[in-house]
Enzyme design. Structure first.
Site, mmCIF file in Angstrom:
data_model
loop_
_atom_site.group_PDB
_atom_site.id
_atom_site.type_symbol
_atom_site.label_atom_id
_atom_site.label_comp_id
_atom_site.label_asym_id
_atom_site.label_seq_id
_atom_site.Cartn_x
_atom_site.Cartn_y
_atom_site.Cartn_z
ATOM 1 N N SER A 136 12.133 0.170 -4.273
ATOM 2 C CA SER A 136 11.635 -1.117 -3.782
ATOM 3 C C SER A 136 10.465 -0.945 -2.817
ATOM 4 O O SER A 136 9.399 -1.537 -2.987
ATOM 5 C CB SER A 136 12.776 -1.876 -3.106
ATOM 6 N N GLN A 137 10.620 -0.104 -1.794
ATOM 7 C CA GLN A 137 9.546 0.095 -0.825
ATOM 8 C C GLN A 137 8.405 0.927 -1.401
ATOM 9 O O GLN A 137 7.224 0.649 -1.141
ATOM 10 C CB GLN A 137 10.092 0.761 0.445
ATOM 11 N N ARG A 174 9.892 12.953 -9.461
ATOM 12 C CA ARG A 174 10.389 13.960 -10.393
ATOM 13 C C ARG A 174 9.771 13.711 -11.758
ATOM 14 O O ARG A 174 9.528 12.554 -12.134
ATOM 15 C CB ARG A 174 11.912 13.890 -10.560
ATOM 16 N N HIS A 190 12.174 4.180 7.643
ATOM 17 C CA HIS A 190 13.484 4.034 8.280
ATOM 18 C C HIS A 190 13.718 5.317 9.068
ATOM 19 O O HIS A 190 13.433 6.413 8.573
ATOM 20 C CB HIS A 190 14.565 3.825 7.220
ATOM 21 N N GLY A 210 11.246 -4.313 -0.199
ATOM 22 C CA GLY A 210 9.952 -3.988 -0.763
ATOM 23 C C GLY A 210 9.379 -5.050 -1.674
ATOM 24 O O GLY A 210 8.169 -5.311 -1.662
ATOM 25 N N GLU A 225 22.534 -4.655 8.934
ATOM 26 C CA GLU A 225 22.952 -4.611 7.523
ATOM 27 C C GLU A 225 24.461 -4.725 7.387
ATOM 28 O O GLU A 225 24.976 -5.433 6.515
ATOM 29 C CB GLU A 225 22.479 -3.296 6.898
#
Length: 338
Positions: A26-27, A47, A107, A133, A194
């Site tokens: 997402s980010q 990867r 983070h 994100g 969270e």
């Protein structure tokens, strides 16, 4: 509290810097695309067998193996999941962390709890958007932005804050405001929020309300609309104008029930338990538990995730959302592209 905006940032300091965004979740998706559209030289590190390679290339981004991307870059932004970050760093990034480079995070988890220990001669900063994100990307595309947190952990180059602020501006944070903080404060408040409110507290409250109505004999569809679907209306009102403005928009009956019955559900005992959760975050107990769970193959995680997916509220919600096709037009997440 210091707040910075685009007018305080020198985005031009990134013009001669190459940036490696490690990860394309997402980010990673949001930041890599926003950086590129802000004129930055961006490579995505993944990867070779990652399903995200095709998504990143479809967006027109340059993709390289993680170690190669990190070796080439002046700024390495780590955007892989917390539970994987330490291993990815040790295997593919650490060797490239030479004097003069910048190691960045969105983070503070890995650095604050000591799972990643950068060399002292490497600059370390954090730019943490205060939103998922997909929202960071959407707000940037419409000319707005999501507020960001900025923290400097190590500053051997003497310009780490300047580089971090430019990075925040390049992903759209300077349009909304960039707040200066530190790795400890960001990590601990983020985890607590969270767990106790944004995700854990909210989803548990929704499910408990749904179950209470269904167990009392009310139709699951009615329970879904009342306890989940209408949540967006209330949250949007709070988001736009705070609790008082939300109360201005609802009926007097609803407001009286809010003010007199809400504290019956969320009370001093709830707050005491919240303090216990915060203590686990502050001590590192939660971080150690999560890393152990991940190393062991995440059996509890998978069990709880499956249990949620099989919950009646999810089955009912799938059926009801299919009756509202217009919801798909404004969805933040498109799993085929981001």
């Amino acid at each position: 509290m210091k707040v910075f905006y685009d007018s305080d940032a020198e985005i031009g300091v990134l013009s001669n810097k190459s940036i490696a965004v490690i990860g394309y979740g997402s980010q990673g998706f949001a930041q890599a695309n926003n950086l590129r559209e802000s004129g930055c030289n961006v490579t995505v590190g993944l990867r070779a067998d990652s399903p995200s390679v095709a998504k990143a290339e479809l967006s027109g981004l340059r993709v390289r193996p993680v170690a190669e991307a990190a070796a080439e870059a002046d700024i390495v932004m780590m955007l892989v999941p917390d539970e994987l970050a330490a291993d990815v760093y040790a295997r593919d990034v650490a060797e490239s962390m030479t004097p003069g480079k910048y190691l960045a995070f969105s983070h503070g988890f890995s650095v604050h709890y000591g799972f990643i220990k950068p060399p002292e001669d490497v600059s370390v900063f954090m730019v943490a958007p205060k939103g998922p994100g997909h929202l960071v990307r959407r707000e940037y595309q419409r000319g707005a932005g999501v507020p960001c947190l900025l923290a400097v952990h190590q500053d051997p180059t003497g310009d780490t804050k300047r580089i971090g602020l430019a990075y925040a501006s390049a992903i759209g944070g300077g349009r909304a405001g960039v707040i200066e903080t530190n790795f400890r404060e960001e990590t601990e408040t983020d985890l607590f929020g969270e767990q106790a409110v944004l995700c854990g507290g909210l989803t548990s409250l929704i499910k408990a309300g749904f179950e209470t109505l269904v167990e009392a004999g009310y139709a699951p569809e009615m329970a879904y609309f009342e306890c989940l679907h209408e949540m967006k209306l209330i949250v949007d009102l709070i988001y736009e104008g705070g609790i008082s403005e939300m109360r201005y928009s609802i009926s007097n009956t609803a407001q009286y029930g809010d003010m007199t019955r809400g504290p019956v559900v969320v009370n001093d005992e709830t707050k005491r338990r919240m303090k216990d959760l915060l203590a686990e975050v502050q001590s590192g107990a939660f971080a150690r538990e999560w890393m152990k769970e991940s190393r062991n193959g995440r059996p509890r995680f998978q069990e709880l995730d499956t249990k949620t997916k099989e919950h009646q509220i999810e089955r009912v919600g799938t059926k009801l959302r299919a009756m509202m096709p217009w919801l798909a037009a404004t969805r933040l997440v498109d799993k085929a592209h981001n």
